[in-house]
Design a protein around this motif. Structure first.
Motif, PDB file in Angstrom:
ATOM      1  N   UNK A 196       0.832  -1.198   0.000  1.00 38.77           N
ATOM      2  CA  UNK A 196       0.000   0.000   0.000  1.00 38.77           C
ATOM      3  C   UNK A 196       0.870   1.252   0.000  1.00 38.77           C
ATOM      4  N   UNK A 197       1.894   1.278   0.856  1.00 38.39           N
ATOM      5  CA  UNK A 197       2.794   2.433   0.879  1.00 38.39           C
ATOM      6  C   UNK A 197       3.491   2.610  -0.461  1.00 38.39           C
ATOM      7  N   UNK A 198       3.906   1.509  -1.092  1.00 42.51           N
ATOM      8  CA  UNK A 198       4.564   1.598  -2.399  1.00 42.51           C
ATOM      9  C   UNK A 198       3.614   2.170  -3.444  1.00 42.51           C
ATOM     10  N   UNK A 199       2.360   1.727  -3.422  1.00 41.36           N
ATOM     11  CA  UNK A 199       1.381   2.259  -4.365  1.00 41.36           C
ATOM     12  C   UNK A 199       1.126   3.742  -4.115  1.00 41.36           C
ATOM     13  N   UNK A 200       1.098   4.140  -2.849  1.00 44.11           N
ATOM     14  CA  UNK A 200       0.908   5.554  -2.535  1.00 44.11           C
ATOM     15  C   UNK A 200       2.093   6.392  -2.990  1.00 44.11           C
ATOM     16  N   UNK A 201       3.306   5.887  -2.791  1.00 47.39           N
ATOM     17  CA  UNK A 201       4.503   6.633  -3.200  1.00 47.39           C
ATOM     18  C   UNK A 201       4.529   6.866  -4.705  1.00 47.39           C
ATOM     19  N   UNK A 202       3.909   5.962  -5.467  1.00 49.29           N
ATOM     20  CA  UNK A 202       3.880   6.100  -6.927  1.00 49.29           C
ATOM     21  C   UNK A 202       2.746   7.011  -7.402  1.00 49.29           C
ATOM     22  N   UNK A 203       1.892   7.427  -6.478  1.00 49.92           N
ATOM     23  CA  UNK A 203       0.740   8.247  -6.853  1.00 49.92           C
ATOM     24  C   UNK A 203       1.185   9.679  -7.141  1.00 49.92           C
ATOM     25  N   UNK A 204       0.621  10.326  -8.169  1.00 48.21           N
ATOM     26  CA  UNK A 204       1.066  11.688  -8.521  1.00 48.21           C
ATOM     27  C   UNK A 204       0.812  12.735  -7.444  1.00 48.21           C
ATOM     28  N   UNK A 205      -0.123  12.505  -6.541  1.00 48.41           N
ATOM     29  CA  UNK A 205      -0.403  13.489  -5.491  1.00 48.41           C
ATOM     30  C   UNK A 205       0.261  13.136  -4.153  1.00 48.41           C
ATOM     31  N   UNK A 206       1.163  12.166  -4.151  1.00 46.88           N
ATOM     32  CA  UNK A 206       1.773  11.723  -2.900  1.00 46.88           C
ATOM     33  C   UNK A 206       2.743  12.771  -2.350  1.00 46.88           C
ATOM     34  N   UNK A 207       2.756  12.898  -1.019  1.00 50.47           N
ATOM     35  CA  UNK A 207       3.732  13.729  -0.322  1.00 50.47           C
ATOM     36  C   UNK A 207       4.413  12.848   0.720  1.00 50.47           C
ATOM     37  N   UNK A 208       5.754  12.814   0.676  1.00 49.00           N
ATOM     38  CA  UNK A 208       6.505  11.960   1.600  1.00 49.00           C
ATOM     39  C   UNK A 208       7.298  12.815   2.574  1.00 49.00           C
ATOM     40  N   UNK A 209       7.302  12.401   3.832  1.00 48.07           N
ATOM     41  CA  UNK A 209       8.092  13.133   4.822  1.00 48.07           C
ATOM     42  C   UNK A 209       9.571  12.796   4.667  1.00 48.07           C
ATOM     43  N   UNK A 210      10.424  13.544   5.375  1.00 51.74           N
ATOM     44  CA  UNK A 210      11.871  13.439   5.194  1.00 51.74           C
ATOM     45  C   UNK A 210      12.560  12.657   6.315  1.00 51.74           C
ATOM     46  N   UNK A 211      11.811  11.991   7.166  1.00 46.52           N
ATOM     47  CA  UNK A 211      12.449  11.263   8.265  1.00 46.52           C
ATOM     48  C   UNK A 211      13.361  10.177   7.700  1.00 46.52           C
TER      49      UNK A 211
END
Length: 301
Positions: free
Chosen positions: A96-111
């Motif tokens: 699920x996280x991998x699919x979200x990371x590939x989504x065009x609207x995804x925002x990932x934190x920098x931790x």
């Protein structure tokens, strides 16, 4: 409230899963943290992407979906500068996280070790300051403020528990009270592009014993449960689960440690020192068994 389990509809599609998620208590406009075993839901293919589609449809454009996108850590004596966290680092927390990371609207934190990913209007505001200076589970505080919800889908027993437990472990200082504190970390590039080592002093650790909190949630009336496709899910509002977790761990810091005596994350916590002898014995026993098996294999050619 506990939602009774009924026979899952066939076939399993994003549309049928939307109905299940809505019955569980997820609504349009919610801010929702999810951990999931997408394969267990029963989609014919593209399990994680189909679950993502169902979650986003349930939340609608006004809702925000969050997931852990952790990347793991290294021990200080095995530091490898060629491995460092970037926005494109693969996650170790599932499809699920991998699919979200590939989504065009995804925002990932920098931790550097425990990044999160979000999709939706609250994602950037919740995750923009989640970096090397923040606690691993700091976004839980914002989830509570926003009236957000925490769901576990399909891994209720195999990867149990709510994120509020980890946050309380950090808040109470328990995540620092382990012998691995400061011995693990990861390389990352700071905002100026310099390669640095992140020394992880807060280690929330193992969550395999978090199922021990389920009964407390039920007693407090804060847990919902029900089917999602062919699997099972639980849901709680973070603001309701948090005081249950805080009271539980304040009363007994070791209440949700796992049952594996050889688990280093649970066996080396200093607030449960009686576990340490069991951990050392268990590790020694495993070493002896491994050496016996190796010698037997050598003897048998």
């Amino acid at each position: 409230m506990i939602v009774p389990v009924e026979s899952a509809p066939h076939p399993i599609t994003p549309e049928t899963v939307v109905r299940d998620l809505s019955a569980l208590g997820i609504s349009a406009g919610d801010t929702l943290l999810v951990r999931a075993a997408a394969r267990s839901i029963g989609f014919a293919a593209d399990h994680a992407r189909q679950l993502l589609s169902a979650l986003l449809a349930t939340l609608d454009r006004d809702g925000t979906l969050l997931a852990y996108a952790h990347t793991g850590d290294q021990y200080v004596w095995r530091r490898d500068a060629s491995r460092f966290f970037t926005a494109d680092s693969p996650n170790i927390t599932g499809g699920l996280a991998a699919a979200m990371l590939a989504h065009p609207r995804a925002f990932r934190s920098r931790h550097p070790t425990n990044s999160w990913v979000g999709i939706g209007p609250n994602a950037e505001s919740m995750l923009s300051d989640h970096d090397e200076n923040a606690l691993c589970f700091a976004p839980i505080a914002r989830l509570i403020e926003l009236g957000g919800k925490d769901a576990v889908i399909g891994n209720v027993h195999t990867s149990p528990g709510l994120g509020t437990l980890h946050y309380v472990q950090e808040e109470l200082g328990l995540a620092r009270r382990t012998l691995v504190s400061g011995l693990i970390g990861a390389y990352y590039r700071d905002r100026e592009g310099e390669l640095r080592w992140y020394r992880k002093v807060h280690e929330p650790g193992c969550s395999l014993g978090f199922w021990k909190a389920y009964g407390h949630y039920v007693d407090a009336g804060v847990l919902r449960a029900g089917p999602v496709g062919r699997t099972y899910a639980i849901l709680a509002e973070a603001a309701h689960a948090y005081p249950v977790d805080h009271a539980l761990l304040s009363r007994d810091p070791g209440a949700v440690l796992c049952s594996d005596p050889g688990c280093p994350r649970c066996g080396l916590v200093t607030y449960a020192p009686m576990r340490m002898p069991r951990f050392l014995v268990a590790r020694l026993a495993r070493l002896i068994r491994r050496n016996i098996a190796r010698d037997t294999n050598v003897a048998n050619g």
